[in-house]
Design a protein around this motif. Structure first.
Motif, PDB file in Angstrom:
ATOM      1  N   GLN A   1      21.136  21.557  51.172  1.00 41.61           N
ATOM      2  CA  GLN A   1      22.402  21.558  50.452  1.00 41.61           C
ATOM      3  C   GLN A   1      22.828  20.148  50.045  1.00 41.61           C
ATOM      4  O   GLN A   1      23.827  19.970  49.347  1.00 41.61           O
ATOM      5  CB  GLN A   1      23.494  22.176  51.340  1.00 41.61           C
ATOM      6  N   HIS A   2      22.121  19.151  50.571  1.00 40.14           N
ATOM      7  CA  HIS A   2      22.410  17.743  50.264  1.00 40.14           C
ATOM      8  C   HIS A   2      23.839  17.359  50.633  1.00 40.14           C
ATOM      9  O   HIS A   2      24.534  16.677  49.872  1.00 40.14           O
ATOM     10  CB  HIS A   2      22.154  17.451  48.780  1.00 40.14           C
ATOM     11  N   ILE A   3      24.256  17.795  51.807  1.00 37.76           N
ATOM     12  CA  ILE A   3      25.635  17.491  52.235  1.00 37.76           C
ATOM     13  C   ILE A   3      25.681  16.522  53.401  1.00 37.76           C
ATOM     14  O   ILE A   3      26.756  16.224  53.911  1.00 37.76           O
ATOM     15  CB  ILE A   3      26.406  18.784  52.595  1.00 37.76           C
TER      16      ILE A   3
ATOM     17  N   PHE B   1      31.747  18.229  52.143  1.00 41.42           N
ATOM     18  CA  PHE B   1      31.738  19.523  51.472  1.00 41.42           C
ATOM     19  C   PHE B   1      32.211  19.397  50.028  1.00 41.42           C
ATOM     20  O   PHE B   1      32.553  20.390  49.397  1.00 41.42           O
ATOM     21  CB  PHE B   1      32.647  20.511  52.217  1.00 41.42           C
ATOM     22  N   ALA B   2      32.229  18.180  49.501  1.00 41.61           N
ATOM     23  CA  ALA B   2      32.775  17.971  48.160  1.00 41.61           C
ATOM     24  C   ALA B   2      31.961  18.693  47.096  1.00 41.61           C
ATOM     25  O   ALA B   2      32.509  19.111  46.067  1.00 41.61           O
ATOM     26  CB  ALA B   2      32.830  16.477  47.853  1.00 41.61           C
ATOM     27  N   ALA B   3      30.668  18.830  47.310  1.00 38.60           N
ATOM     28  CA  ALA B   3      29.825  19.450  46.290  1.00 38.60           C
ATOM     29  C   ALA B   3      29.203  20.761  46.728  1.00 38.60           C
ATOM     30  O   ALA B   3      28.796  21.562  45.888  1.00 38.60           O
ATOM     31  CB  ALA B   3      28.722  18.484  45.870  1.00 38.60           C
ATOM     32  N   ALA B   4      29.101  20.984  48.022  1.00 38.42           N
ATOM     33  CA  ALA B   4      28.438  22.202  48.503  1.00 38.42           C
ATOM     34  C   ALA B   4      28.849  22.466  49.941  1.00 38.42           C
ATOM     35  O   ALA B   4      29.415  21.593  50.619  1.00 38.42           O
ATOM     36  CB  ALA B   4      26.920  22.069  48.406  1.00 38.42           C
ATOM     37  N   GLU B   5      28.526  23.688  50.376  1.00 38.81           N
ATOM     38  CA  GLU B   5      28.857  24.103  51.731  1.00 38.81           C
ATOM     39  C   GLU B   5      27.626  24.065  52.636  1.00 38.81           C
ATOM     40  O   GLU B   5      26.502  23.978  52.159  1.00 38.81           O
ATOM     41  CB  GLU B   5      29.433  25.532  51.722  1.00 38.81           C
ATOM     42  N   CYS B   6      27.845  24.183  53.903  1.00 32.91           N
ATOM     43  CA  CYS B   6      26.755  24.324  54.872  1.00 32.91           C
ATOM     44  C   CYS B   6      26.312  25.786  54.874  1.00 32.91           C
ATOM     45  O   CYS B   6      27.139  26.687  55.002  1.00 32.91           O
ATOM     46  CB  CYS B   6      27.223  23.903  56.259  1.00 32.91           C
ATOM     47  N   SER B   7      25.012  25.972  54.764  1.00 32.21           N
ATOM     48  CA  SER B   7      24.461  27.338  54.766  1.00 32.21           C
ATOM     49  C   SER B   7      24.031  27.770  56.162  1.00 32.21           C
ATOM     50  O   SER B   7      23.512  28.870  56.329  1.00 32.21           O
ATOM     51  CB  SER B   7      23.267  27.410  53.813  1.00 32.21           C
ATOM     52  N   PHE B   8      24.212  26.871  57.126  1.00 30.09           N
ATOM     53  CA  PHE B   8      23.808  27.147  58.515  1.00 30.09           C
ATOM     54  C   PHE B   8      22.315  27.456  58.610  1.00 30.09           C
ATOM     55  O   PHE B   8      21.898  28.262  59.435  1.00 30.09           O
ATOM     56  CB  PHE B   8      24.657  28.283  59.115  1.00 30.09           C
ATOM     57  N   CYS B   9      21.535  26.795  57.768  1.00 23.83           N
ATOM     58  CA  CYS B   9      20.086  27.017  57.781  1.00 23.83           C
ATOM     59  C   CYS B   9      19.443  26.462  59.039  1.00 23.83           C
ATOM     60  O   CYS B   9      18.361  26.895  59.427  1.00 23.83           O
ATOM     61  CB  CYS B   9      19.448  26.395  56.550  1.00 23.83           C
ATOM     62  N   GLY B  10      20.068  25.453  59.643  1.00 18.23           N
ATOM     63  CA  GLY B  10      19.551  24.880  60.882  1.00 18.23           C
ATOM     64  C   GLY B  10      18.512  23.796  60.687  1.00 18.23           C
ATOM     65  O   GLY B  10      17.976  23.266  61.679  1.00 18.23           O
TER      66      GLY B  10
ATOM     67  N   CYS C   1      32.401  26.547  57.080  1.00 14.61           N
ATOM     68  CA  CYS C   1      31.268  26.269  56.192  1.00 14.61           C
ATOM     69  C   CYS C   1      31.596  25.288  55.076  1.00 14.61           C
ATOM     70  O   CYS C   1      30.718  24.594  54.574  1.00 14.61           O
ATOM     71  CB  CYS C   1      30.738  27.561  55.598  1.00 14.61           C
ATOM     72  N   GLY C   2      32.851  25.267  54.646  1.00 18.43           N
ATOM     73  CA  GLY C   2      33.258  24.324  53.612  1.00 18.43           C
ATOM     74  C   GLY C   2      33.135  24.840  52.190  1.00 18.43           C
ATOM     75  O   GLY C   2      33.400  24.100  51.241  1.00 18.43           O
ATOM     76  N   ALA C   3      32.761  26.097  52.010  1.00 16.99           N
ATOM     77  CA  ALA C   3      32.610  26.615  50.643  1.00 16.99           C
ATOM     78  C   ALA C   3      33.909  26.562  49.859  1.00 16.99           C
ATOM     79  O   ALA C   3      33.909  26.419  48.635  1.00 16.99           O
ATOM     80  CB  ALA C   3      32.083  28.048  50.681  1.00 16.99           C
ATOM     81  N   CYS C   4      35.017  26.667  50.555  1.00 21.97           N
ATOM     82  CA  CYS C   4      36.309  26.657  49.877  1.00 21.97           C
ATOM     83  C   CYS C   4      36.711  25.253  49.420  1.00 21.97           C
ATOM     84  O   CYS C   4      37.555  25.111  48.539  1.00 21.97           O
ATOM     85  CB  CYS C   4      37.385  27.224  50.793  1.00 21.97           C
ATOM     86  N   VAL C   5      36.101  24.238  49.990  1.00 19.32           N
ATOM     87  CA  VAL C   5      36.471  22.857  49.641  1.00 19.32           C
ATOM     88  C   VAL C   5      36.026  22.533  48.219  1.00 19.32           C
ATOM     89  O   VAL C   5      36.818  22.088  47.385  1.00 19.32           O
ATOM     90  CB  VAL C   5      35.857  21.863  50.640  1.00 19.32           C
ATOM     91  N   ALA C   6      34.743  22.772  47.951  1.00 17.48           N
ATOM     92  CA  ALA C   6      34.206  22.397  46.646  1.00 17.48           C
ATOM     93  C   ALA C   6      34.787  23.238  45.517  1.00 17.48           C
ATOM     94  O   ALA C   6      34.906  22.777  44.394  1.00 17.48           O
ATOM     95  CB  ALA C   6      32.683  22.523  46.652  1.00 17.48           C
ATOM     96  N   THR C   7      35.138  24.464  45.823  1.00 13.00           N
ATOM     97  CA  THR C   7      35.579  25.371  44.759  1.00 13.00           C
ATOM     98  C   THR C   7      37.042  25.199  44.383  1.00 13.00           C
ATOM     99  O   THR C   7      37.456  25.625  43.310  1.00 13.00           O
ATOM    100  CB  THR C   7      35.325  26.836  45.194  1.00 13.00           C
TER     101      THR C   7
END
Ligand code: SF4
Ligand code: SF4
Ligand code: SF4
Length: 169
Positions: free
Chosen positions: A51-53, A66-75, A145-151
């Protein structure tokens, strides 16, 4: 349910006060203490994140944005780390989303972008008379996750520590 956190979150939304932002957001399953104690600053987690975060902070330790993307919890960050920085047995994050006073809905402009982006359905919109429905974050559902931050078009969402102290006054 952490009723204090939710009540305080609602009050924070209304007033923009009582924020307790973490100094830095560390990668999931790591904590400030484990980063301080065990991270060597090797930077392996930075390119590992799809996610490059993750970036290294001024101290050369990993911090999330989280400015551009969220954490996907991929690990991937935890898997590539050669040191005992990550504990996958625990919760990934200690923070939850906090909606601040810049929110368009609070200023009379219809917007539900954060709710649409939330994969946990953690943001609901409470109808009110005389204005657009207002977003409320469920601390119980929020994964951080931060998805709401970027959007958010108003840059109104930040992260707040999960365990908020009850505010007075
Ligand atoms: S869990 Fe995956 S998406 Fe989240 S910070 Fe680590 S590498 Fe990036
Ligand atoms: S996306 Fe931002 S402006 Fe829109 S409702 Fe959510 S917090 Fe408010
Ligand atoms: S941080 Fe993620 S789970 Fe929490 S409210 Fe925002 S989008 Fe939903």
């Amino acid at each position: 349910m952490d009723q204090n956190a939710i009540d305080l979150g609602r009050r924070s939304f209304l007033t923009g006060r009582h924020r307790t932002p973490p100094d830095r957001i560390r990668p999931p399953w790591s904590r400030e203490a484990s980063v301080s104690a065990a991270c060597t600053g090797c930077g392996a987690c930075v390119p590992a994140c799809p996610q490059h975060i993750i970036a290294l902070d001024a101290d050369g330790r990993p911090a999330l944005s989280f400015a551009a993307a969220e954490c996907s919890f991929c690990g991937a960050c935890s898997e590539v780390c050669p040191e005992p920085v990550f504990d996958r047995a625990g919760a990934p994050f200690e923070h939850v989303a906090l909606i601040g006073a810049n929110c368009f809905a609070g200023r009379g402009i219809v917007c539900q972008s954060c709710g649409d982006a939330c994969p946990e359905a953690a943001i609901r919109f409470r109808p009110r008379l005389g204005g657009p429905a207002l977003p409320e974050v469920s601390a119980e559902r929020c994964s951080g996750c931060g998805a709401c931050v970027a959007t958010c078009p108003a840059s109104a969402v930040s992260m707040s520590t999960r365990r908020l102290e009850v505010a007075h006054g």
